[in-house]
Design a protein around this motif. Sequence first.
Motif, PDB file in Angstrom:
ATOM      1  N   PRO A   1       0.854  -0.932   6.480  1.00 50.21           N
ATOM      2  CA  PRO A   1       0.693  -2.038   5.618  1.00 50.21           C
ATOM      3  C   PRO A   1       2.087  -2.723   5.359  1.00 50.21           C
ATOM      4  O   PRO A   1       2.174  -3.944   5.030  1.00 50.21           O
ATOM      5  CB  PRO A   1      -0.001  -1.563   4.391  1.00 50.21           C
ATOM      6  N   MET A   2       3.158  -2.244   5.734  1.00 52.20           N
ATOM      7  CA  MET A   2       4.409  -2.745   5.211  1.00 52.20           C
ATOM      8  C   MET A   2       4.574  -3.954   6.312  1.00 52.20           C
ATOM      9  O   MET A   2       4.076  -4.053   7.330  1.00 52.20           O
ATOM     10  CB  MET A   2       5.617  -1.770   5.396  1.00 52.20           C
ATOM     11  N   ASN A   3       5.205  -5.150   5.800  1.00 54.01           N
ATOM     12  CA  ASN A   3       5.420  -6.250   6.482  1.00 54.01           C
ATOM     13  C   ASN A   3       6.778  -6.879   6.325  1.00 54.01           C
ATOM     14  O   ASN A   3       7.132  -7.460   5.421  1.00 54.01           O
ATOM     15  CB  ASN A   3       4.462  -7.283   6.212  1.00 54.01           C
ATOM     16  N   ASN A   4       7.779  -6.540   7.344  1.00 56.10           N
ATOM     17  CA  ASN A   4       9.136  -6.650   7.243  1.00 56.10           C
ATOM     18  C   ASN A   4       9.496  -8.365   7.882  1.00 56.10           C
ATOM     19  O   ASN A   4      10.086  -8.455   8.910  1.00 56.10           O
ATOM     20  CB  ASN A   4      10.079  -5.796   7.983  1.00 56.10           C
TER      21      ASN A   4
ATOM     22  N   SER B   1       1.443   6.470   8.289  1.00 57.79           N
ATOM     23  CA  SER B   1       1.743   4.761   8.425  1.00 57.79           C
ATOM     24  C   SER B   1       0.958   4.149   7.352  1.00 57.79           C
ATOM     25  O   SER B   1       1.390   3.342   6.651  1.00 57.79           O
ATOM     26  CB  SER B   1       1.042   4.612   9.777  1.00 57.79           C
ATOM     27  N   LYS B   2      -0.326   4.697   6.926  1.00 55.14           N
ATOM     28  CA  LYS B   2      -0.827   4.152   5.662  1.00 55.14           C
ATOM     29  C   LYS B   2      -0.140   4.113   4.561  1.00 55.14           C
ATOM     30  O   LYS B   2      -0.474   3.450   3.706  1.00 55.14           O
ATOM     31  CB  LYS B   2      -2.178   4.738   5.572  1.00 55.14           C
ATOM     32  N   LYS B   3       0.842   5.112   4.249  1.00 55.28           N
ATOM     33  CA  LYS B   3       1.727   4.984   3.079  1.00 55.28           C
ATOM     34  C   LYS B   3       2.809   3.972   3.117  1.00 55.28           C
ATOM     35  O   LYS B   3       3.491   4.202   2.009  1.00 55.28           O
ATOM     36  CB  LYS B   3       2.094   6.751   2.736  1.00 55.28           C
TER      37      LYS B   3
ATOM     38  N   PRO C   1       6.465  -1.660  -0.895  1.00 56.57           N
ATOM     39  CA  PRO C   1       7.526  -1.062  -1.895  1.00 56.57           C
ATOM     40  C   PRO C   1       8.080   0.380  -1.562  1.00 56.57           C
ATOM     41  O   PRO C   1       9.212   0.523  -2.147  1.00 56.57           O
ATOM     42  CB  PRO C   1       6.330  -0.975  -3.351  1.00 56.57           C
ATOM     43  N   VAL C   2       7.446   1.181  -0.771  1.00 58.02           N
ATOM     44  CA  VAL C   2       7.963   2.278  -0.031  1.00 58.02           C
ATOM     45  C   VAL C   2       9.149   1.902   0.653  1.00 58.02           C
ATOM     46  O   VAL C   2      10.128   2.705   0.295  1.00 58.02           O
ATOM     47  CB  VAL C   2       6.931   2.872   0.771  1.00 58.02           C
TER      48      VAL C   2
ATOM     49  N   LEU D   1       8.493  12.651   2.777  1.00 63.16           N
ATOM     50  CA  LEU D   1       7.613  13.104   3.490  1.00 63.16           C
ATOM     51  C   LEU D   1       7.138  14.284   2.533  1.00 63.16           C
ATOM     52  O   LEU D   1       6.053  14.609   2.606  1.00 63.16           O
ATOM     53  CB  LEU D   1       7.927  13.641   4.735  1.00 63.16           C
ATOM     54  N   LYS D   2       8.158  14.857   2.008  1.00 62.55           N
ATOM     55  CA  LYS D   2       7.858  16.108   1.189  1.00 62.55           C
ATOM     56  C   LYS D   2       7.140  15.680   0.129  1.00 62.55           C
ATOM     57  O   LYS D   2       6.331  16.241  -0.695  1.00 62.55           O
ATOM     58  CB  LYS D   2       9.049  16.954   1.009  1.00 62.55           C
TER      59      LYS D   2
END
Length: 350
Positions: free
Chosen positions: A173-176, A313-315, A319-320, A343-344
Amino acid sequence: MRLASRHTAEVAELHEVTRSTTRPRRRRALVALAGAAAVAFTTTGCLGLGTAGGYVPSAELAGALSQTKPLDGASISIGSKNFTENILLGKMAIILLKSDGAKVKDLTNIPGSASARQAMLDGQIDAMWEYTGTGWITYLGHENPIPNSHKQYVAVRDEDEKKNHLVWLPPAPMNNTYGFAITQKVAKKFNITKLSQLSKVPKSQRTFCVESELINRPDGLKGMLKKYDVPLGSGVPRSNLRVYQTGAIYDATAHGKCNFGEVFTTDGRIVALHLKVLADDRNFFPKYNVSFVVQDSMMKKYPQIAKLFAPVSKKLTNPVLLKLNAAVDVDGKEPADVAYDWLKKEGFIK
């Protein structure tokens, strides 16, 4: 290790290439770099990619990934371009693949989009993270972006697989992409959260910090202001514009040199300087969602790669990525460490 920001001179060159070929100057830059890459291939038969170096840890898959079919026996080379976000995501891919049993060659930190793309087309790297807008406009040569994120992904996925046998997995979902950021003080003063509210701001306060190139391009500031009913000239006087080098805009905006600063929407300095990005609620700017791209032959042999990357990918939201990029560019942490810790924390490895 402190990596180069995405907006250093070298990365600025990268953006010249990757951001858009709707801009003639950038098209020429791409052609030049692609030509250089082609010469290297012609001369040497390959780009002679070296390993990125540095230790990249592995772990045990956990949570949603714990039932993924092992990649035992698989040998996979992972590439990335040479800016923070792409390196960090490349290290994340390496950790995931190693943790699923694959033998992974680290070819991250390739200088320049053209070289990275050529290495992908040549088969020197088996997979890397790529951006949908870059794929559609820069690599596949289309003049106009597709404003809908999903339609943009589907279009680049289908064409790149057909022409180049590259599989684009579902994007994050990120969009740079491009955006305009404001300080908390400005947000509170004008009660503004999205670009369509620019018209509420008094004309004298519609001050912008931008790169010179962005001002007159139809898909830049001029087009954006027209889209949001405050056209350059009548809605935003040219005297309201402050022109800076890309890297200086963040600091200038934070220190009140203007109310609205041009940014890239996942740059870690947005977090570090406590800036807020206004929502592009009329979808003016192209979409640059990141997708894990894999050689078709590799996907056919190891289809479980899709399941391995889907929940991760979904995460990957804006913001992340803002926080992860800031951990590298602002806090000086190693990309591999930042990727491993995230990841952890998300329960993908243990």
